[in-house]
Design an enzyme around this catalytic site. Structure first.
Site, PDB file in Angstrom:
ATOM      1  N   LYS A 159       5.661  -1.674  -4.161  1.00  0.00           N
ATOM      2  CA  LYS A 159       4.716  -1.061  -3.075  1.00  0.00           C
ATOM      3  C   LYS A 159       4.176   0.259  -4.158  1.00  0.00           C
ATOM      4  O   LYS A 159       4.756   1.241  -3.550  1.00  0.00           O
ATOM      5  CB  LYS A 159       5.473  -0.862  -1.805  1.00  0.00           C
TER       6      LYS A 159
HETATM    7  N1  PMP Z   1       1.319  -7.061   1.563  1.00  0.00           N
HETATM    8  C1  PMP Z   1       0.864  -5.697   1.310  1.00  0.00           C
HETATM    9  C2  PMP Z   1       0.089  -5.539   0.336  1.00  0.00           C
HETATM   10  C3  PMP Z   1       1.399  -4.758   2.084  1.00  0.00           C
HETATM   11  O1  PMP Z   1       0.898  -3.288   1.998  1.00  0.00           O
HETATM   12  C4  PMP Z   1       2.342  -4.956   3.149  1.00  0.00           C
HETATM   13  C5  PMP Z   1       2.825  -3.649   4.019  1.00  0.00           C
HETATM   14  N2  PMP Z   1       4.077  -2.958   3.444  1.00  0.00           N
HETATM   15  C6  PMP Z   1       2.971  -6.266   3.366  1.00  0.00           C
HETATM   16  C7  PMP Z   1       2.182  -7.156   2.461  1.00  0.00           C
HETATM   17  C8  PMP Z   1       3.882  -6.476   4.545  1.00  0.00           C
HETATM   18  O2  PMP Z   1       5.411  -5.831   4.130  1.00  0.00           O
HETATM   19  P1  PMP Z   1       6.391  -5.531   5.262  1.00  0.00           P
HETATM   20  O3  PMP Z   1       6.408  -6.599   5.972  1.00  0.00           O
HETATM   21  O4  PMP Z   1       7.495  -5.062   4.189  1.00  0.00           O
HETATM   22  O5  PMP Z   1       5.806  -4.448   5.665  1.00  0.00           O
END
Ligand code: PMP
Length: 306
Positions: A159
């Site tokens: 991320k």
């Molecule tokens: N894809 C992207 C590009 C994101 O920014 C997020 C949000 N964090 C997600 C998927 C979903 O991830 P999570 O379920 O860990 O929040």
């Protein structure tokens, strides 16, 4: 607009919200080498609060930093404790937590080493990311003209702050065309994910979601839904699929910490199934809500109490 709270945890201590500032020559601001997380804390019927999958989110923060060769100057346990501390200091029973790790302002050399590594954690109220109506009725999506990063260009397992310019362009394009959310394809043309959510489809009772090799961020919510769906007896496949497979799916939904389980009601002006959230989506959305809000006794290892 962000709803301010009173304190932010920064570099090891709590400071007033308005004092959590950085210099304009902050390296990460210029070049985007930084890591962040989005975590939710929920208030529960029993009056307590719990953070959903704190351990996994903090692990992903460390994984992202490992990919970026950033050394976080705190152990994972201290970051987890800081998340709890910032919630308590702000008296927040329910909140969105935003940890961020970034490089300081000692140098602007692209390859600068010996940079300070800064860590901040904010907590504030953030409602349904795609709106209450979107969460209830489903959202309208558009396949984006922007693609997700090639896996050897963007480091998609992480991320990474800088990576989000691409998501912003996709989201803005979709919004300008009056859609709620953008769905991005990978460089091979397969469905990858939305600008900040993973995607699932359902056809003939089988649930599918793109594999990690489709240059997606492996979401914590995605992982939770795969597990919950499997435990509920659904068949779940992590396989590539095309945009036309998405068009003809019976149901589709997005998952993410901020968006939780949000049904998709339309893609490129084609209604999904009957044009309203389908049964599998509703079941998983409800199961997820029960778990995160502590109304279910299942998966206690996913909850950290504040
Ligand atoms: N894809 C992207 C590009 C994101 O920014 C997020 C949000 N964090 C997600 C998927 C979903 O991830 P999570 O379920 O860990 O929040």
């Amino acid at each position: 607009m962000i709803q301010k709270s009173s304190k932010i945890w920064m570099d090891g201590r709590l400071i007033p919200w308005d004092e959590a500032r950085v210099h304009v020559l902050t390296h990460s601001l210029h070049y985007g080498l930084g890591a962040f997380e989005g975590i939710r804390c929920y208030s529960r019927a029993d009056g307590r609060s719990s953070i959903f999958r704190l351990r996994e989110h903090v692990q992903r923060l460390f994984d992202t930093c490992k990919i970026l060769t950033i050394h976080i100057p705190f152990p994972a346990e201290a970051i987890r404790e800081a998340c709890v501390e910032v919630l308590r200091a702000n008296g927040l029973a329910e909140a969105y937590l935003r940890p961020i790790v970034f490089l300081g302002d000692e140098s602007l050399g692209v390859g600068a080493s010996d940079m300070s590594v800064r860590v901040a954690i904010a907590a504030f109220h953030w409602g349904a990311y795609l709106g209450e109506e979107g969460l209830r009725r489903g959202v309208r999506c558009k396949i984006s003209s922007f693609q997700r990063h090639h896996v050897n260009v963007g480091m998609t397992m992480g991320k990474v702050t800088g990576q989000y310019f691409n998501a912003i362009l996709a989201k803005r394009e979709a919004a300008a065309l009056r859609y709620d959310e953008a769905i991005m394809l990978d460089i091979h043309g397969y469905v990858a994910e939305a600008s900040g959510q993973n995607i699932f489809i359902v056809r003939n009772g089988v649930i599918r979601t793109p594999p990690a090799s489709a240059s997606i961020l492996p979401g914590v919510t995605r992982d939770s839904i795969i597990r919950i769906a499997g435990d509920l007896g659904y068949r779940v496949q992590e396989v590539p699929f095309t945009r036309d497979e998405l068009y003809i799916a019976d149901e589709a939904f997005l998952t993410g910490t901020a968006s939780e389980v949000t049904p998709i009601r339309e893609v490129d002006d084609r209604p999904m199934g009957a044009g309203e959230p389908g049964e599998v989506t509703r079941t998983l959305k409800e199961a997820y809500a029960e778990i995160v809000k502590g109304r279910s006794v299942r998966y206690p290892e996913w909850l950290s109490f504040v």
